[in-house]
Write an enzyme that holds these catalytic residues in place. Structure first.
Site, PDB file in Angstrom:
ATOM      1  N   LYS A  20      17.442  48.463 -28.741  1.00 53.71           N
ATOM      2  CA  LYS A  20      16.047  48.086 -28.415  1.00 53.71           C
ATOM      3  C   LYS A  20      16.008  46.618 -27.987  1.00 53.71           C
ATOM      4  O   LYS A  20      15.326  46.264 -27.014  1.00 53.71           O
ATOM      5  CB  LYS A  20      15.137  48.337 -29.630  1.00 53.71           C
ATOM      6  CG  LYS A  20      14.951  49.815 -29.914  1.00 53.71           C
ATOM      7  CD  LYS A  20      14.304  50.114 -31.258  1.00 53.71           C
ATOM      8  CE  LYS A  20      14.333  51.621 -31.521  1.00 53.71           C
ATOM      9  NZ  LYS A  20      13.826  52.019 -32.833  1.00 53.71           N
ATOM     10  N   GLN A  58      11.687  50.095 -38.439  1.00 54.07           N
ATOM     11  CA  GLN A  58      12.789  51.016 -38.151  1.00 54.07           C
ATOM     12  C   GLN A  58      12.971  52.021 -39.300  1.00 54.07           C
ATOM     13  O   GLN A  58      12.996  51.643 -40.472  1.00 54.07           O
ATOM     14  CB  GLN A  58      14.086  50.206 -37.944  1.00 54.07           C
ATOM     15  CG  GLN A  58      15.292  51.036 -37.587  1.00 54.07           C
ATOM     16  CD  GLN A  58      15.147  51.778 -36.247  1.00 54.07           C
ATOM     17  OE1 GLN A  58      14.663  51.227 -35.275  1.00 54.07           O
ATOM     18  NE2 GLN A  58      15.559  53.024 -36.225  1.00 54.07           N
ATOM     19  N   ASP A  75       5.511  52.665 -31.747  1.00 51.56           N
ATOM     20  CA  ASP A  75       6.204  53.931 -32.017  1.00 51.56           C
ATOM     21  C   ASP A  75       5.240  55.110 -31.870  1.00 51.56           C
ATOM     22  O   ASP A  75       5.666  56.259 -31.776  1.00 51.56           O
ATOM     23  CB  ASP A  75       6.763  53.932 -33.451  1.00 51.56           C
ATOM     24  CG  ASP A  75       8.257  53.617 -33.495  1.00 51.56           C
ATOM     25  OD1 ASP A  75       8.927  53.743 -32.452  1.00 51.56           O
ATOM     26  OD2 ASP A  75       8.744  53.253 -34.582  1.00 51.56           O
TER      27      ASP A  75
END
Ligand code: NAP
Length: 289
Positions: free
Chosen positions: A53, A97, A120
């Site tokens: 990322k 995460q 997300d």
């Protein structure tokens, strides 16, 4: 004829190229999108994903901030980290995460993220919009990436039978909703670990999206000739290579002999997920202006 390979890497590069123009428009107003990634603990796979990322941000000129939190941190420490990032006007996107250390409530942490910064797309408000048929907001990256892959195949799935194997909050369930939404109009079956007639169901499907986490589970004899098969699975299989493992999808390589189109692992859904995260970060920044 062997299946066409749906090249996720190539489509991801096309998405990145589109984003560069939008990032440059933002920069004319002095705005550089900024993504904050919170990583709790030292799960090696999580570090690999976060590294990918960060590299994508670097390629596109998106700022990235990484906040490392110790694996033995209390819930409140992670929660206050998220609240701090919500309040920081220099941060446009926040993600925590997965997985969090066992015992830490992932859904409740996700719901602390400002929905406008929820890149997300897992916040209840963003998932709720999706259920209401509104796909204009921040969509979960992996299912949204799969939809972009399907667009690239020009497969008309209207009225066709799709099966999504897996019903998780982050992949299977939002994937099923996206496929069934008005305008896409697939007829969707959601399969899971309690589904009894999996092979028969798959054999009736024009599209299979496999999001299970079991290497090579979907075999050639489950596939209707010419069907499209999207492999979301990423499984580490131990071997005696230098790394000690290789990556396998949920779909057996033999499926390519029967299917019409197949996405590979690696190089399929993985790069698409990252591209859609970059896309959500840019979209969040635009929405915040
Ligand atoms: P998850 O939360 O563990 O969900 C797995 C789903 O598969 C569950 O719904 C489970 O059913 C179902 N399942 C398990 N065994 C099954 C069986 N034998 N037959 C049918 N269904 C079965 O996993 P996830 O987070 O959705 O991820 C799924 C896979 O996708 C993993 O390999 C993950 O690494 C990968 N992934 C890849 C990306 C990417 O960017 N490429 C992104 C996210 C995830 P129950 O609900 O009944 O337990």
């Amino acid at each position: 004829m062997p299946a066409t390979i749906i090249d996720g890497k190539k489509i991801a590069r096309e998405i990145e190229a589109e984003l560069i123009g939008r990032i440059s428009d933002l920069s004319k107003n002095g705005v550089v999108p900024c993504l904050a990634v919170v990583i709790v603990g030292d799960d090696p796979a999580s570090h690999v994903y976060v590294g990918a990322k960060e590299r994508a941000c670097e390629r596109l000129g998106i700022r990235s901030v990484r906040v490392d939190v110790a694996s033995d941190a209390e819930y409140e420490e992670v929660a206050s980290t998220v609240r701090g990032l919500n309040e920081d006007p220099g941060i446009n996107g926040v993600l925590v995460q997965s997985p969090l250390p066992s015992g830490m409530d992932e859904i409740s942490i996700t719901d602390l993220i400002d929905p406008q910064k929820d890149v997300d797309g897992f916040h209840a408000q963003n998932l709720g919009r999706l259920v209401q048929g509104d796909v204009s907001g921040l969509l979960p990256c992996t299912p949204a990436g799969v939809m972009r892959m399907l667009e690239s195949t020009n497969l008309d799935i209207r009225g066709k039978r799709a099966i999504v194997i897996g019903r998780s909050r982050i992949v299977g369930m939002p994937q099923s909703i996206l496929l069934a939404q008005r305008g896409v109009d697939a007829t969707v079956t959601i399969a899971h670990s309690r589904t009894s007639d999996m092979a028969d169901l798959c054999r009736s499907a024009d599209l299979i999206v496999a999001a299970v986490g079991r290497p090579n589970m979907i075999t050639a004899d489950w596939i209707k000739p010419g069907a499209t098969v999207i492999d979301v699975g990423v499984n580490r299989v131990n071997d005696d290579s230098e790394k000690g493992y290789y990556l396998s999808g949920d779909v057996h390589p033999d499926v390519r002999e029967v299917a019409g189109a197949v996405s590979p692992v690696p190089g399929g859904v993985g790069p698409m997920t990252i591209a859609m995260l970059m896309s959500n970060t840019v979209r969040a920044t635009e929405m915040q202006q």
